[in-house]
Design a protein around this motif. Sequence first.
Motif, short mmCIF file in Angstrom:
data_model
loop_
_atom_site.label_atom_id
_atom_site.label_comp_id
_atom_site.label_asym_id
_atom_site.label_seq_id
_atom_site.Cartn_x
_atom_site.Cartn_y
_atom_site.Cartn_z
N ARG A 272 24.86 -24.26 51.60
CA ARG A 272 25.51 -23.32 50.69
C ARG A 272 25.43 -21.89 51.23
N LEU A 273 24.26 -21.50 51.71
CA LEU A 273 24.06 -20.14 52.19
C LEU A 273 24.81 -19.88 53.49
N VAL A 274 24.90 -20.88 54.37
CA VAL A 274 25.63 -20.71 55.62
C VAL A 274 27.10 -20.45 55.32
N LYS A 275 27.65 -21.12 54.31
CA LYS A 275 29.05 -20.88 53.94
C LYS A 275 29.26 -19.44 53.51
N LEU A 276 28.22 -18.86 52.87
CA LEU A 276 28.32 -17.46 52.42
C LEU A 276 28.21 -16.48 53.58
N GLY A 277 27.65 -16.93 54.71
CA GLY A 277 27.48 -16.08 55.88
C GLY A 277 26.11 -15.41 55.89
#
Length: 149
Positions: free
Chosen positions: A140-145
């Motif tokens: 989830r956090l990787v998708k947010l950058g």
Amino acid sequence: MDRTELTCRLIRPDETYDGKQGLTYFCGIAAETVGSKSICMHLLTIPPGGRAKAHMHENHETAIYVLDGEAIALYGDKLQHHVVTKSGDLFYIPAGVPHLPINISDKPISAIIARTDPNEQESVVLLPDLEIYADQAIARLVKLGPPAG
């Protein structure tokens, strides 16, 4: 104990060890290195993309001072909470709270870690049942950058 037997000790963190948490630490202050009775303190650098395994310290508090870079700390019974830590921040983790740091940035992060356990690795309790939650949170956090600076 005779106070004349006590002495101060200098530690230069030039040796490393691999912690149960899956990260490499620079040796610091601990029962193993200086005979401390109530505290340990060491230096941690997490490379880009690096993270710890889900874990907790059952009876010991942790204090972290971020020297350089930014990290995300997941914490909670199902690692459902997160906080972004960056250079100059102080972060407190109560005893018994599951947690793990991750670095989703493209730069290393460095921090000083202090704990009320003089035996640096003794109170580390790995929590493999929480790894699924960690993987979900990281995705989830990787998708947010990377964290905004």
